[in-house]
Design a protein around this motif. Structure first.
Motif, PDB file in Angstrom:
ATOM      1  N   PRO A   1       0.807  -1.233   0.000  1.00  0.00           N
ATOM      2  CA  PRO A   1       0.000   0.000   0.000  1.00  0.00           C
ATOM      3  C   PRO A   1       0.833   1.273   0.000  1.00  0.00           C
ATOM      4  CG  PRO A   1      -0.053  -1.070   2.156  1.00  0.00           C
ATOM      5  CD  PRO A   1       0.609  -2.040   1.213  1.00  0.00           C
ATOM      6  N   ALA A   2       2.129   1.189   0.234  1.00  0.00           N
ATOM      7  CA  ALA A   2       2.980   2.386   0.218  1.00  0.00           C
ATOM      8  C   ALA A   2       3.336   2.807  -1.206  1.00  0.00           C
ATOM      9  CB  ALA A   2       4.257   2.133   1.017  1.00  0.00           C
ATOM     10  N   ARG A   3       3.241   1.907  -2.143  1.00  0.00           N
ATOM     11  CA  ARG A   3       3.684   2.181  -3.504  1.00  0.00           C
ATOM     12  C   ARG A   3       2.734   3.154  -4.203  1.00  0.00           C
ATOM     13  NH1 ARG A   3       5.447  -3.988  -5.422  1.00  0.00           N
ATOM     14  NH2 ARG A   3       7.374  -4.084  -4.170  1.00  0.00           N
ATOM     15  N   ARG A   4       3.330   3.955  -5.083  1.00  0.00           N
ATOM     16  CA  ARG A   4       2.578   4.936  -5.863  1.00  0.00           C
ATOM     17  C   ARG A   4       2.986   4.820  -7.340  1.00  0.00           C
ATOM     18  NH1 ARG A   4       0.562   4.981  -1.627  1.00  0.00           N
ATOM     19  NH2 ARG A   4       0.130   6.706  -0.197  1.00  0.00           N
ATOM     20  N   PHE A   5       2.121   5.324  -8.205  1.00  0.00           N
ATOM     21  CA  PHE A   5       2.448   5.415  -9.632  1.00  0.00           C
ATOM     22  C   PHE A   5       1.612   6.519 -10.235  1.00  0.00           C
ATOM     23  CE2 PHE A   5       2.636   4.154 -14.136  1.00  0.00           C
ATOM     24  CZ  PHE A   5       3.993   3.859 -14.260  1.00  0.00           C
ATOM     25  N   ILE A   6       2.169   7.225 -11.206  1.00  0.00           N
ATOM     26  CA  ILE A   6       1.384   8.228 -11.922  1.00  0.00           C
ATOM     27  C   ILE A   6       1.274   7.820 -13.385  1.00  0.00           C
ATOM     28  CG2 ILE A   6       2.097  10.075 -10.369  1.00  0.00           C
ATOM     29  CD1 ILE A   6       3.910  11.129 -12.664  1.00  0.00           C
ATOM     30  N   TYR A   7       0.138   8.157 -13.989  1.00  0.00           N
ATOM     31  CA  TYR A   7      -0.028   7.898 -15.412  1.00  0.00           C
ATOM     32  C   TYR A   7      -0.559   9.141 -16.105  1.00  0.00           C
ATOM     33  CZ  TYR A   7      -0.110   5.335 -19.673  1.00  0.00           C
ATOM     34  OH  TYR A   7       0.187   4.934 -20.948  1.00  0.00           O
ATOM     35  N   VAL A   8      -0.136   9.346 -17.351  1.00  0.00           N
ATOM     36  CA  VAL A   8      -0.319  10.634 -18.022  1.00  0.00           C
ATOM     37  C   VAL A   8      -1.197  10.549 -19.268  1.00  0.00           C
ATOM     38  CG1 VAL A   8       0.903  12.523 -19.193  1.00  0.00           C
ATOM     39  CG2 VAL A   8       1.899  11.462 -17.143  1.00  0.00           C
ATOM     40  N   GLU A   9      -0.881   9.627 -20.173  1.00  0.00           N
ATOM     41  CA  GLU A   9      -1.479   9.655 -21.518  1.00  0.00           C
ATOM     42  C   GLU A   9      -2.816   8.922 -21.547  1.00  0.00           C
ATOM     43  OE1 GLU A   9       2.836  10.380 -21.732  1.00  0.00           O
ATOM     44  OE2 GLU A   9       1.690   8.701 -20.914  1.00  0.00           O
ATOM     45  N   THR A  10      -3.910   9.668 -21.522  1.00  0.00           N
ATOM     46  CA  THR A  10      -5.234   9.064 -21.467  1.00  0.00           C
ATOM     47  C   THR A  10      -5.563   8.288 -22.733  1.00  0.00           C
ATOM     48  OG1 THR A  10      -5.933  10.881 -20.031  1.00  0.00           O
ATOM     49  CG2 THR A  10      -7.670   9.536 -20.968  1.00  0.00           C
ATOM     50  N   ALA A  11      -4.978   8.642 -23.862  1.00  0.00           N
ATOM     51  CA  ALA A  11      -5.236   7.903 -25.103  1.00  0.00           C
ATOM     52  C   ALA A  11      -4.883   6.428 -24.929  1.00  0.00           C
ATOM     53  CB  ALA A  11      -4.421   8.500 -26.249  1.00  0.00           C
ATOM     54  N   PHE A  12      -3.788   6.138 -24.251  1.00  0.00           N
ATOM     55  CA  PHE A  12      -3.400   4.761 -23.987  1.00  0.00           C
ATOM     56  C   PHE A  12      -4.236   4.139 -22.869  1.00  0.00           C
ATOM     57  CE2 PHE A  12       1.003   5.726 -25.776  1.00  0.00           C
ATOM     58  CZ  PHE A  12       0.799   4.975 -26.928  1.00  0.00           C
ATOM     59  N   PHE A  13      -4.421   4.886 -21.785  1.00  0.00           N
ATOM     60  CA  PHE A  13      -5.159   4.323 -20.655  1.00  0.00           C
ATOM     61  C   PHE A  13      -6.601   4.011 -21.049  1.00  0.00           C
ATOM     62  CE2 PHE A  13      -7.683   4.254 -16.836  1.00  0.00           C
ATOM     63  CZ  PHE A  13      -6.919   3.461 -15.995  1.00  0.00           C
ATOM     64  N   TYR A  14      -7.216   4.871 -21.840  1.00  0.00           N
ATOM     65  CA  TYR A  14      -8.583   4.648 -22.326  1.00  0.00           C
ATOM     66  C   TYR A  14      -8.671   3.311 -23.048  1.00  0.00           C
ATOM     67  CZ  TYR A  14     -12.494   5.154 -25.661  1.00  0.00           C
ATOM     68  OH  TYR A  14     -13.616   4.947 -26.419  1.00  0.00           O
ATOM     69  N   ARG A  15      -7.725   3.030 -23.903  1.00  0.00           N
ATOM     70  CA  ARG A  15      -7.752   1.777 -24.668  1.00  0.00           C
ATOM     71  C   ARG A  15      -7.567   0.577 -23.729  1.00  0.00           C
ATOM     72  NH1 ARG A  15      -4.192   0.734 -30.059  1.00  0.00           N
ATOM     73  NH2 ARG A  15      -5.371   2.580 -30.631  1.00  0.00           N
TER      74      ARG A  15
END
Length: 914
Positions: free
Chosen positions: A57-71
């Motif tokens: 639960p301590a781990r984090r991540f950020i994601y940026v490009e919605t074009a990829f995440f949407y797919r």
């Protein structure tokens, strides 16, 4: 994990940078195809990260490009979607930036940027609600940073902005003075803090510190923490990390620093990263018991930003922009301002078509999407345009096969919109006769007009004001009568194979007729009798004349054999071998003259690969230069950067002016930067700036403005001179990753032919904006032409306006788009800067209920610029500056909204079709 106010807090930000196309296409990147080009597979990154986040639960991540995440999201089962939603709600998976892509900042138009951000933000909002709303803008890879982008982000409600690339001289100064973080005041017109944005420069670009990359693509040593092993290295790694942390902290003001732990397409095997970062955090923090003052934690940019805000420090103020960008003395990233000029134009025209598609979807009602011509949609085009804004798309910095893919996506998007537009036009006109769109009018091809002796032309104007638009159509007859919707004759003339509306005749005289002065409306243009070049421009309204010479030149592109540096010119880098360009021809052969009361035209040939048509239209205050360049010859072994240069007697004193993403204008000065004392090392490339819609030079009495039809690079290297780069064909890669030279093949592999238009206006400075502002908007939002064979039926409605009346001159209809079944998204903008126009730089009030002719507006709610939160709920972080912030005025009533100079206001309207 938490921060410690008495320690140096090191925020580790696990991230991946996933280009929405670059060396591979969007599809190839997503699926991990063609790994022989680049090993990258976005679907595996997201699979692996989600798996690893669940393990601690301590781990984090950020994601940026919605074009990829949407797919990726659309392909997940409900169980995985529930897990991801929980991670988002807990703040362990955080969306940063959140647009469809991470857009380029030099070559994108603000309207397309706002659209692509809205597209991504809406998906995140619809899917995850408030917890999915990004609070930080994140442009770690674009090659220079535009002030207008910062203004857009601020108006969208972002708390801060981080980027990775900064001019090497600017960065060195900022590191020395601890000004790597600042408050960017991104508008001279908007009342602070509307366009104020906290901005931070990341210390390592967007990579981890040297020695701390633990991806499968990296070669750094893992943490070997078994003390029984011979190669145990915990102490070495920890000390190296402490040294890196203290070194970085020396460049920043607060006791918090950020470290980007990731890079291009990393985390396909997220276990490698997290296993080593877990150990790093454990062993570094263990030293606190022995007196260490370094605290390491998993974090995100928004958590880091929150800590900086709590520090309550006073930050330096930034008011200019971050162009041009150089990463070394001879490495100026100013070539991409012009790279791939045909793709840049196609993207701009596609933006115009998308706005038309959006508007007609609203005006035509629900049947627009499913009508007599089948199923149509605007979503495909929105996604294609969203992808096209990527910093390796419209920028022109992708491989050739990827450029083709971007263009294909735009074409597919328009094919979907075409059906919708046909349906809407049928609904609005009451006629189901099919509308034909001539896609190749730029090369004078339109099968319907060339084969039919009787046809109708429909013109849809997406601007909220009346415009006059000249049209040239290829035909096969010699006598045509042209009438408007009311049966009145339209001035037109058939000549050669064209019918030109508002044009009366063509005179073919190859000898001297082109040396006649062009005189029409309120402009007069003269040509030099010896050279055939332009020689003067007169504004008859003010009785002012300037000497104006225009010609075409090319810079010899560096092949890397210069003794000062091996840097070549390429898709990114502009580096001429000399400051003096080669003139293509000192004279122009003039071949055709059109002289009439409505249009006058001269065609100039400078070489077999450079020509130009000079036009003056009746009713227009601008001079049109339609240039054609290509195929650029390279058989001599020399790469060429082709420019046109306008030389005048305007006393511009090394100052010139360029727009920022099509909106506010910034002052430029040769060999000068407002922020630091520049050591100029490239006298040409180091003075180039991006122009998205216009540039100008001026003195106390005269202003010459050039409006462009696409994004290009421009400069003023001599007093009274303005040059614009039109085309580039190069023979070498510039070693920034593309791996191939910028040498577009064109139709027959001889090289690309590019054609475009420049509009010149010559006015006194105090009235110039009243001319070039509407011109620039008209170039961006062009009328859509469609054709029908034969004459309209008796019951066809021949005229239609979606507005009850023209919008005020200062107001631009930026967005009109269907949102939900009974709601419409609308953006109104004040298109003038403060103090720019004596007439129009004043507040303007618009009544939302009196805008549309086919819509009854039942309710209106104001939103943020990104349309992902209500305006009243916007609560941005406030920052200490040395200047007080005035209060803004309120609207006179709920329906009457006031727009101040440069203000964009976004509303969700609840509507009913009339």
């Amino acid at each position: 994990m938490s921060t410690n106010p008495s320690m140096l807090n090191v925020h580790l930000v696990p991230h991946t940078h996933d280009d929405v196309g670059w060396l591979k296409t969007v599809d190839q990147y997503y699926y991990g195809d063609r790994n022989n080009i680049q090993h990258a597979g976005v679907q595996y990154i997201l699979d692996s990260v989600i798996d690893q986040l669940q393990k601690d639960p301590a781990r984090r991540f950020i994601y940026v490009e919605t074009a990829f995440f949407y797919r990726w999201w659309k392909q997940q089962n409900q169980s995985t979607q529930r897990i991801v939603t929980q991670l988002v709600n807990e703040g362990r998976l955080e969306f940063i930036n959140g647009g469809w892509c991470m857009s380029d900042e030099a070559t994108t138009h603000y309207s397309a940027v706002i659209d692509q951000m809205t597209l991504g933000l809406r998906f995140l909002n619809d899917t995850f609600g408030e917890c999915g709303r990004p609070r930080v803008a994140w442009h770690i890879d674009p090659f220079g940073h535009a002030r207008e982008h910062a203004s857009i982000f601020a108006q969208m409600g972002y708390d801060g902005f981080f980027f990775g690339r900064l001019d090497y001289q600017d960065k060195a100064r900022r590191m020395k003075t601890k000004e790597m973080e600042m408050l960017w005041r991104a508008s001279e017109s908007l009342t602070p803090p509307l366009a104020d944005l906290f901005t931070g420069v990341l210390p390592n670009g967007y990579n981890p510190p040297e020695g701390f990359c633990w991806d499968q693509s990296c070669d750094d040593a893992p943490i070997r923490d078994d003390p029984d092993l011979e190669d145990y290295n915990v102490d070495e790694i920890v000390q190296k990390f402490l040294n890196a942390s203290y070194r970085q902290a020396g460049f920043y003001k607060a006791n918090h620093i950020i470290m980007t732990m990731g890079s291009d397409f990393q985390y396909e095997n997220a276990n490698l990263w997290y296993k080593n970062m877990d150990k790093l955090i454990k062993y570094v923090n263990a030293l606190q018991a022995k007196g260490s003052k370094v605290n390491v934690l998993y974090s995100t940019p928004s958590c880091y930003l929150q800590e900086l805000n709590l520090a309550n420090l006073t930050w330096p103020l930034k008011t200019d922009d971050f162009f041009p960008y150089a990463d070394d003395a001879h490495d100026f990233w100013t070539g991409y301002f012009t790279s791939r000029p045909a793709l840049k134009l196609y993207e701009r025209l596609s933006n115009s078509r998308l706005q038309t598609c959006n508007q007609l979807e609203v005006l035509g009602g629900p049947k627009s999407k499913s009508g007599p011509f089948g199923e149509g949609d605007s979503d495909t085009m929105k996604r294609a345009m969203g992808v096209a804004q990527h910093h390796d798309a419209v920028s022109g910095t992708e491989k050739q096969h990827v450029a083709y893919d971007y263009a294909r996506r735009l074409a597919t998007g328009w094919a979907h919109c075409e059906v919708l537009v046909r349906n809407s036009l049928a609904i609005l006109s009451g006629s189901e006769a099919p509308h034909v769109f001539c896609e190749n009018l730029n090369i004078s091809v339109c099968p319907l007009t060339e084969s039919s002796h009787k046809f109708s032309m429909n013109v849809y104007n997406p601007l909220g004001r009346t415009v006059s638009w000249p049209v040239r159509l290829p035909v096969n007859g010699s006598v045509y009568s042209v009438t408007d919707a009311n049966g009145r004759a339209v001035d037109s003339q058939v000549g050669n194979v064209f019918i030109s509306l508002k044009c009366t005749c063509y005179i073919y005289d190859m000898k001297s007729s082109c040396l006649l002065p062009l005189l029409i409306n309120n402009k007069s243009v003269t040509f030099d009798e010896t050279t055939g070049l332009l020689s003067s421009l007169t504004n008859l309204e003010t009785n002012q004349t300037i000497q104006l010479t225009q010609n075409f030149y090319w810079y010899n592109a560096s092949a890397g054999n210069n003794k000062e540096s091996p840097q070549t010119s390429g898709a990114y880098i502009f580096r001429p071998n000399s400051s003096d360009p080669f003139v293509i021809n000192k004279t122009a052969e003039t071949q055709i003259v059109t002289v009439s009361s409505t249009v006058q035209e001269v065609t100039q040939w400078f070489s077999p690969w450079v020509s130009q048509v000079v036009r003056l239209y009746e009713g227009h205050r601008e001079l049109e230069l339609e240039w054609t360049v290509g195929p650029v010859p390279v058989a001599d072994g020399l790469g060429k950067e082709v420019i046109t240069r306008l030389d005048t007697d305007i006393k511009s004193s090394d100052y010139f002016y360029t727009d920022s993403n099509g909106r506010e204008v910034l002052e430029r000065r040769k060999d000068y930067r407002p922020t630091w004392e520049l050591k100029q090392t490239e006298p040409v490339a180091g003075n180039y700036y991006p122009i998205n819609s216009r540039a100008y030079i001026k003195d106390d009495k005269h202003q010459l403005t050039v409006v462009t039809d696409r994004s290009q690079g421009a400069s003023s290297l001599y007093n009274g001179s303005l040059e614009i780069m039109l085309h580039r064909r190069l023979l070498y890669d510039d070693y920034r990753g593309v791996g191939e030279p910028l040498s577009e093949p064109g139709d027959f592999s001889d090289g690309l032919v590019a054609r475009g238009r420049l509009l010149l206006t010559f006015t006194p400075p105090d009235t110039a904006a009243d001319v070039h502002r509407p011109l620039a908007q008209g170039m961006v939002l062009q009328p859509l032409l469609s054709f029908q064979d034969g004459t309209p039926s008796a019951n066809t409605k021949l005229e239609f306006s979606g507005l009850q009346t023209d919008l005020p001159p200062a107001v631009h209809l930026l967005t009109l788009s269907q949102w939900d079944e009974d709601t419409v998204l609308i953006r109104l903008e004040h298109q003038y800067q403060a103090k720019e126009s004596k007439t129009h730089s004043q507040p303007v009030t618009v009544n939302l209920q009196k805008l549309f002719s086919t819509l009854d507006v039942l309710g209106a709610s104001e939103m943020s610029l990104g349309a992902n939160q209500w305006k009243e709920d916007m609560d941005r972080l406030q920052w200490n500056t040395s200047k007080p912030l005035p209060l803004s005025a309120k609207d006179p009533s709920p329906w009457e909204v006031t727009l101040n100079p440069m203000e964009i206001r976004t509303f969700l309207l609840r509507v009913r079709q009339l």
